[in-house]
Design a protein around this motif. Structure first.
Motif, PDB file in Angstrom:
ATOM      1  N   GLY A 141      36.978  38.280  32.775  1.00 55.65           N
ATOM      2  CA  GLY A 141      37.794  39.092  32.458  1.00 55.65           C
ATOM      3  C   GLY A 141      38.211  40.327  31.409  1.00 55.65           C
ATOM      4  O   GLY A 141      38.264  41.236  30.663  1.00 55.65           O
ATOM      5  N   ILE A 142      36.762  40.577  31.965  1.00 58.32           N
ATOM      6  CA  ILE A 142      35.714  42.042  30.892  1.00 58.32           C
ATOM      7  C   ILE A 142      36.366  42.814  31.587  1.00 58.32           C
ATOM      8  O   ILE A 142      35.631  44.245  31.636  1.00 58.32           O
ATOM      9  CB  ILE A 142      34.593  41.262  30.276  1.00 58.32           C
ATOM     10  CG1 ILE A 142      33.896  41.497  31.587  1.00 58.32           C
ATOM     11  CG2 ILE A 142      34.219  39.842  29.394  1.00 58.32           C
ATOM     12  CD1 ILE A 142      32.148  41.308  31.530  1.00 58.32           C
ATOM     13  N   SER A 143      36.476  42.869  33.058  1.00 58.46           N
ATOM     14  CA  SER A 143      36.394  44.096  33.866  1.00 58.46           C
ATOM     15  C   SER A 143      37.562  44.901  33.592  1.00 58.46           C
ATOM     16  O   SER A 143      38.149  46.254  33.674  1.00 58.46           O
ATOM     17  CB  SER A 143      36.621  44.281  35.303  1.00 58.46           C
ATOM     18  OG  SER A 143      37.454  42.763  35.737  1.00 58.46           O
ATOM     19  N   GLY A 144      39.340  43.866  33.214  1.00 58.48           N
ATOM     20  CA  GLY A 144      40.529  44.543  32.882  1.00 58.48           C
ATOM     21  C   GLY A 144      41.322  45.080  34.243  1.00 58.48           C
ATOM     22  O   GLY A 144      41.776  45.656  34.385  1.00 58.48           O
ATOM     23  N   LEU A 145      40.326  44.353  35.117  1.00 60.21           N
ATOM     24  CA  LEU A 145      40.923  44.604  36.776  1.00 60.21           C
ATOM     25  C   LEU A 145      42.692  43.791  36.435  1.00 60.21           C
ATOM     26  O   LEU A 145      42.714  42.280  35.682  1.00 60.21           O
ATOM     27  CB  LEU A 145      40.389  43.901  37.798  1.00 60.21           C
ATOM     28  CG  LEU A 145      38.924  44.573  38.236  1.00 60.21           C
ATOM     29  CD1 LEU A 145      37.727  43.184  39.292  1.00 60.21           C
ATOM     30  CD2 LEU A 145      39.332  46.122  38.458  1.00 60.21           C
ATOM     31  N   SER A 146      43.130  43.969  37.758  1.00 59.46           N
ATOM     32  CA  SER A 146      44.218  43.686  37.518  1.00 59.46           C
ATOM     33  C   SER A 146      44.482  41.601  38.081  1.00 59.46           C
ATOM     34  O   SER A 146      43.453  41.696  38.509  1.00 59.46           O
ATOM     35  CB  SER A 146      45.679  43.558  38.850  1.00 59.46           C
ATOM     36  OG  SER A 146      44.933  44.085  39.798  1.00 59.46           O
ATOM     37  N   PRO A 147      45.123  40.945  38.491  1.00 61.66           N
ATOM     38  CA  PRO A 147      44.574  39.486  39.008  1.00 61.66           C
ATOM     39  C   PRO A 147      45.029  39.162  40.399  1.00 61.66           C
ATOM     40  O   PRO A 147      43.508  38.658  40.997  1.00 61.66           O
ATOM     41  CB  PRO A 147      46.274  39.009  38.505  1.00 61.66           C
ATOM     42  CG  PRO A 147      47.153  39.012  37.081  1.00 61.66           C
ATOM     43  CD  PRO A 147      45.998  40.826  37.006  1.00 61.66           C
TER      44      PRO A 147
END
Length: 394
Positions: free
Chosen positions: A108-114
């Motif tokens: 979850g460190i990339s900030g990408l959407s689910p």
């Protein structure tokens, strides 16, 4: 089919054979992920992304660690099955990079959407399945085409895991499906390699009774195990599920006795495989008794962790020119991992020397994989060597 003569590989040693990057990645990941998970569980670290800590932990042990070991094993075995050249070089490096990207995305460190996280994470198993299918078809090795089915089911379980977390806030069916696929793979592949390796060793080193070759009873065991696992995935708490688990436990325990593991104490490398497989009937039995958490850790750490460890040790030593002997350090690593499973299942709420059973179990696991890294790591990133003593790092 005649095998193609191997060509010299001039690239990095790490990407010269499929087991090298994936076994090394799995060992490093296993060494780091459990201490991190304990920190998250205790509130020391914070997990990013949209997965709950429990879901993240289960997902990464199944679709992170285990997927890497399974891929390394299959990319090593398939050239023997098909007679084709092993996948190496930049295609192998890209697959390894894709696996690493999946682990980073899941943090979850990339900030990408689910959906983006799901796409990156699931792309690895999709690529593995496609490449294995291509190799088997190209080599016309049709009898091993069935291996692709569990890989595709594993991919489906991963997709379902993301879907359940996204739509329901937590995984349910996908947790059980992912573990069920891995357990079935162990019964399928373990049922081929354990009696075969045992027979070969006994013929040379301990003449006498030999493992019984695969026959209809083994097919019944596989079928019973598959049916039991499917019913457990769908109806985990049904009375009929418990009955099926008892039957499957008895069948697989008897199957294990037919492989003559009691005649292999002199070869810890072989005994590891038998011990790890024993956790399958034990896990089935405890699951049937209704002790779900204990059973899941017996299956997850004992069967999956133990079997993957045993396979990585044997394959790495054998394919890098080392003696097929575990030695004291690698043997200790395996034992610590097995003890971690027993501790986590039997005494997770107890305290030893002021430490919770969870922390003790995590420590045993981490030290065990640390020993694997120290002794197997140099074998994996160094050129193939001549036979060496089992306790000497390559």
């Amino acid at each position: 089919m005649a095998k193609i003569a191997p060509k010299a590989f001039g690239g990095p040693v790490l990407f010269s054979y499929g087991f090298r990057p994936f076994f090394l990645g799995a060992i490093v990941f296993a060494s780091l992920v459990i201490p991190f998970w304990v920190g998250v569980f205790q509130g020391t670290f914070e997990l990013g992304g949209f997965f709950s800590p429990i879901d993240w932990h289960i997902h990464e042990m199944l679709f992170g660690y285990t997927a890497a070991v399974v891929s390394g094993f299959l990319f090593t075995a398939i050239p023997n099955w098909t007679g084709r050249m092993p996948i190496k070089g930049w295609p192998l490096a890209l697959l390894a990079a894709l696996w690493v990207l999946g682990r980073l995305a899941m943090l979850g460190i990339s900030g990408l959407s689910p959906p983006a996280v799901a796409l990156i994470d699931c792309a690895f198993l999709a690529a593995i399945g496609a490449m294995i299918l291509r190799e088997i078809i190209a080599g016309q090795n049709w009898r091993n085409l069935k291996v692709v089915v569990p890989i595709l089911l594993f991919l489906a379980a991963n997709l379902l895991f993301h879907f359940e977390v996204l739509t329901q806030g937590g995984a349910d069916y996908s947790r059980r499906l992912g573990l069920a696929v891995v357990i079935f793979l162990i019964t399928l592949i373990g049922g081929r390699i354990i009696p075969s390796f045992t027979r070969n060793w006994l013929v040379k080193s301990n003449p006498g009774a030999l493992p019984i070759p695969f026959n209809r009873f083994d097919a019944v065991c596989l079928l019973a195990g598959a049916i039991t696992l499917v019913v457990w995935v769908i109806l985990p708490d049904a009375p009929a599920t418990g009955a099926l688990l008892y039957v499957a436990a008895a069948l697989h325990l008897f199957r294990l006795t037919r492989w003559k593991g009691h005649r292999t104490p002199a070869s810890l490398l072989l005994l590891m495989l038998h011990i790890a497989y024993a956790f399958i009937p034990l896990g089935f039995l405890v699951l049937g008794l209704g002790h779900t958490v204990a059973a899941l850790h017996l299956l997850g750490i004992g069967a999956v962790g133990g079997m993957t460890t045993a396979v990585m040790i044997r394959a790495t030593l054998g394919h890098t020119g080392r003696s097929l002997e575990s030695g004291k350090a690698l043997g200790a690593g395996f034992i610590l991992i097995i003890l971690a499973g027993i501790m986590r299942s039997a005494a997770s709420d107890a305290y030893l020397l002021g430490l919770s059973g969870l922390v003790v179990s995590a420590t045993l696991w981490t030290v065990g994989f640390g020993l694997l890294f120290i002794w197997l790591g140099p074998c994996l990133w160094s050129p193939k060597a001549g036979r060496k003593t089992p306790n000497q790092p390559a």
